[in-house]
Design an enzyme around this catalytic site. Structure first.
Site, mmCIF file in Angstrom:
data_model
loop_
_atom_site.group_PDB
_atom_site.id
_atom_site.type_symbol
_atom_site.label_atom_id
_atom_site.label_comp_id
_atom_site.label_asym_id
_atom_site.label_seq_id
_atom_site.Cartn_x
_atom_site.Cartn_y
_atom_site.Cartn_z
ATOM 1 C CG PHE A 18 -9.696 -9.776 11.312
ATOM 2 C CD1 PHE A 18 -8.448 -10.187 11.772
ATOM 3 C CD2 PHE A 18 -9.936 -9.787 9.947
ATOM 4 C CE1 PHE A 18 -7.468 -10.602 10.885
ATOM 5 C CE2 PHE A 18 -8.963 -10.216 9.055
ATOM 6 C CZ PHE A 18 -7.724 -10.620 9.527
ATOM 7 C CD GLN A 19 -7.233 -7.464 7.678
ATOM 8 O OE1 GLN A 19 -8.141 -7.292 6.862
ATOM 9 N NE2 GLN A 19 -6.047 -7.938 7.307
ATOM 10 C CE LYS B 90 -16.735 -7.029 3.428
ATOM 11 N NZ LYS B 90 -15.961 -8.239 3.754
ATOM 12 C CD GLU C 121 -1.674 -2.396 1.648
ATOM 13 O OE1 GLU C 121 -0.477 -2.591 1.995
ATOM 14 O OE2 GLU C 121 -2.552 -3.277 1.736
ATOM 15 C CG MET D 179 22.046 12.909 3.397
ATOM 16 S SD MET D 179 23.186 13.920 2.429
ATOM 17 C CE MET D 179 22.147 14.368 1.046
#
Lengths: 195, 588
Positions: free
Chosen positions: B135-136, B185, B73, B495
């Site tokens: 969940f999630q 959802k 993502e 760097m």
């Protein structure tokens, strides 16, 4: 790489202060923090308080109090935010607050605006007459009395509340709940006028 | 994608030319979401599937909008960001709830810092589970609020389409930036027949167009009177499509132009008035001009600390005219003596008309030219040394198309790319500035190529930065994107190593990467073309071979591991005291 070394280069005399303001040697202005009361109308929807408080914390504005409550319009809430910042910080806080999508209008209130705080002060109940006498001195009212405790309600400026709490210390203050500042501009002026 | 092909065939068969998707009425929240994206003109979505976002993907199945499946993502958010930079239109990314959404956060924060238009749509658990640690589940609105222009929680199938339209418009209008809509959802699965309206920003959002005329006149008078006038052109000039107005203004009134790093491309670097870009690793002449100007017209810049160095020494003699569409940027970091709040394109036109005369600045322009001669961008190229990265960039710049787009990761390679590539057009420099996101390179090149398929796209990356999102190479291969990746490989996070050498007594803690893979072979494993480049003699041939390959190619350029980036203004330092080498660092 070629080129003159740092100490051989053309340089101006001036400088800026930490707010990025050019310093005029004749009138070097330093900005001391001051208390500012911001009033904001915001959309009355979930998450707005978190958005506003999050803004103030992540931008490191020194917040003294933040209150929020309903208005006459069901869709609009009013916030009163007291901050302590130098002038440029107050301006920046105001503009950042204006930038939030749920914000309808923001104004810094005049120092002479009507500012009130509410405090509930719970003290030992052994000397009810003395507690009442002190409460009267601060235009307070006993709102709950039991055998062991008395709760007094006081409203007024932040200084008045501080003084009242100090005065009640002689009765063994058990708990204090303060509501933070709410404020309105004096006269007919309203925040809705800014919208 | 086979399903796409079948839909396209079906569309072509449609005699009146309207697509099936356009004709079908909305029946679910998810269809309303997709309809809102179609109304807004979205072409692509970059995303990753998942449980809570599945209804939206299902609705996308019937849409003309193309979905690009990313490997992660974070890649989706960076690709959308780069798409937004190159096209000027909001890039769209999708993620599911929980880990999908949190993986987007880096890209959103990046877009927020650079004012890039991005809209993120995230799945969320059903509303009756929200708050239950389902969940999630994660508080996506809460997490993203500080790094977006606004985050929406869409709680109703009847209004979800308008929420998306509003978020899209908000990302695009005024000062651009990222927005997010969190989609439970049950809302996307919920029934609705409400068609979303045209995308419209919220009514509390009213960015100014033109600046106040009196203020413009006052600023123009001050600028015309200046002895040492300077234009500082920021990324906002490009966002506002104001590059032409800037060029007209600078040429007409013969005022030297310095850009910020995000402003690269707003003014042609090969023009005699250009001093290129200023700041920590900007050109010596840009930083000399910044330090010595007496009147700075700053447009669309937020005076980031990588530009200003210490504010006490930033343009200390200058009257500052600050043009910005965001009032909150005025006097945030550098006090504006003449604030002009408005769209850069409109305000530049106003200023053009208001200028009473050209500033009398022959001497100043000569001085700027002297600085260009005194502090040229330079590096050592003895043949017996390992390959210098600057040479690779410079040579590529000469060989590439004039309108080639350069994207980068973050680190030394990013600085060399910006220093040694000659940029002449807006929207050809795509980089992570404010957030400084290592890993931005691989996915950003994908987003850039999608936005401009006919333009050459080159990505300079470092070995450390490349490894952070290398998995997105699989996407470039799958989509057969003609991108040339050049890994300037010094086996280090260079760097960091440079700063350790300069400011931490050379204690190279966790900055050397002698275990990096052979990137040419890694590229081949992904199905891309791999090249290894070690010698000066092979530079041109390798670059040309990579450019000619029709698909993604990776050049693993083994560069001098000890090469450092100069000029350099140490963090919080004085721009006028930039170091040209390690010895200067000791002096300042």
């Amino acid at each position: 790489m070629p080129g003159p070394a740092p100490d051989e280069r053309m340089r101006p005399e001036g400088r800026r202060n930490e707010q990025g303001i050019r310093v005029d040697p004749e009138a070097e202005a330093t900005h001391e923090p001051r208390e500012a009361v911001l009033a904001a109308l915001v959309k009355h929807e979930p998450g707005v308080l978190a958005e506003v408080s999050g803004l103030f914390s992540r931008r490191q504005f020194n917040i003294e109090s933040l209150t929020v409550g309903a208005t006459m319009d069901d869709d609009v809430a009013r916030m009163t935010i007291v901050i302590e910042e130098p002038d440029p910080g107050v301006e920046q806080a105001k503009k950042q607050l204006e930038k939030l999508v749920p914000t309808i209008s923001v104004r810094e209130l005049e120092p002479a605006s009507t500012n009130r705080e509410l405090a509930l002060i719970k003290v030992d109940g052994e000397k009810p007459d003395d507690v009442n006498a002190v409460a009267e001195m601060y235009d307070g009212t006993a709102v709950d009395v039991s055998a062991d405790s008395i709760t007094v309600e006081v409203t007024g400026s932040q200084q008045k509340i501080d003084a009242a709490i100090d005065a009640f210390r002689q009765f063994d203050v058990q708990e204090v709940a303060r509501g933070g500042t709410v404020a309105l501009e004096r006269g007919a002026d309203t925040l809705q006028d800014d919208d | 994608m086979s399903e796409r092909a079948s839909i396209e065939e079906a569309d072509e068969a449609d005699e009146d030319g309207e697509t099936a998707a356009e004709q079908a009425p909305v029946t679910t929240g998810a269809q309303s979401v997709v309809r809102a994206l179609e109304n807004a003109g979205a072409e692509y979505v970059f995303g990753v599937q998942g449980g809570a976002i599945m209804p939206v993907y299902d609705a996308l199945y019937d849409s003309e909008i193309d979905h690009v499946t990313m490997a992660h993502e974070q890649g989706a958010s960076h690709a959308a960001d780069a798409y937004g930079i190159v096209s000027g239109e909001p890039g769209v990314c999708f993620a599911t709830s929980g880990p999908g959404a949190t993986n987007l956060v880096t890209g959103l924060a990046d877009a927020n810092m650079d004012s890039d238009p991005v809209i993120a749509l995230t799945g969320q658990v059903a509303t009756d589970l929200v708050g239950n640690d389902a969940f999630q589940e994660t508080d996506t609105v809460g997490i993203t609020q500080p790094v977006t222009k606004h985050s929406y929680f869409a709680g109703d199938a009847d209004t979800v389409g308008d929420d998306v339209g509003e978020a899209f418009a908000l990302a695009d209008e005024g000062r651009q930036g990222p927005t997010l809509v969190d989609l439970p959802k049950d809302v996307t699965q919920g029934e609705t027949d409400v068609e979303p309206g045209e995308p419209k920003a919220p009514d509390t959002y009213r960015p100014a167009e033109e600046a106040d005329d009196a203020n413009v006149q006052e600023a123009a008078d001050v600028l015309a009177e200046a002895d040492r006038p300077l234009i500082l052109s920021g990324g906002g000039v490009i966002k506002a499509e104001a590059s032409d107005e800037l060029r007209d203004f600078a040429r007409e009134y013969e005022i030297p132009v310095v850009t910020t790093m995000p402003g690269i491309g707003s003014f042609p670097e090969d023009h005699e008035l250009s001093l290129e870009w200023a700041g920590m690793h900007g050109t010596g002449y840009a930083n000399m001009a910044i330090t010595n100007t007496d009147c700075m017209l700053a447009i669309g810049t937020r005076f980031d600390d990588r530009l200003t160095g210490g504010v006490d020494s930033f343009a200390p003699d200058a009257d500052v005219i600050h043009v910005d569409v965001d009032p909150a940027e005025i006097s945030k970091n550098i006090h504006a003596d003449y604030p002009l709040i408005g769209d850069a394109k409109a305000v530049l036109r106003q200023l053009y008309d208001a200028m009473p005369a050209e500033p009398d600045a022959d001497e100043w322009r000569e001085q700027c030219q002297t600085w260009k001669d005194e502090y040229p961008m330079d590096y050592d190229t003895p043949d017996d040394e390992p390959l210098k990265p600057q040479y690779v960039v410079e040579r590529f710049s000469e060989l590439a198309d004039d309108d080639a787009i350069v994207t980068t990761g973050v680190g030394q390679h990013q600085m060399w790319a910006s220093q040694f590539w000659t940029f002449t057009e807006p929207r050809t420099w795509v980089s992570s500035h404010g957030l400084g996101t290592m890993g931005y390179g691989v996915p950003s090149a994908i987003g850039a190529k999608m936005a401009a398929p006919d333009q050459e796209v080159v990505c300079f990356d470092g070995d450390g930065s490349f490894l952070m999102t290398v998995q997105e190479l699989s996407v470039a291969v799958r989509e057969n994107l003609d991108i040339t990746y050049v890994v300037l490989n010094n086996e280090a996070v260079g760097m960091v190593r440079q700063w350790q050498d300069g400011f931490f007594e050379g204690r190279r803690m966790a900055s050397e990467y002698p275990w990096v893979p052979e990137f040419d072979k890694l590229a081949e494993a992904f199905g891309a073309r791999g090249f290894r480049l070690e010698d000066y003699d092979d530079v041109e041939e390798t670059i040309e071979a990579a450019r000619e390959y029709d698909g993604p190619s990776v050049v693993d350029a083994i560069i001098d591991p000890e090469e450092n980036v100069f000029p350099m203004v140490p963090s919080g330092g004085d721009n006028g005291l930039f170091a040209l080498n390690e010895d200067h660092l000791e002096m300042i």
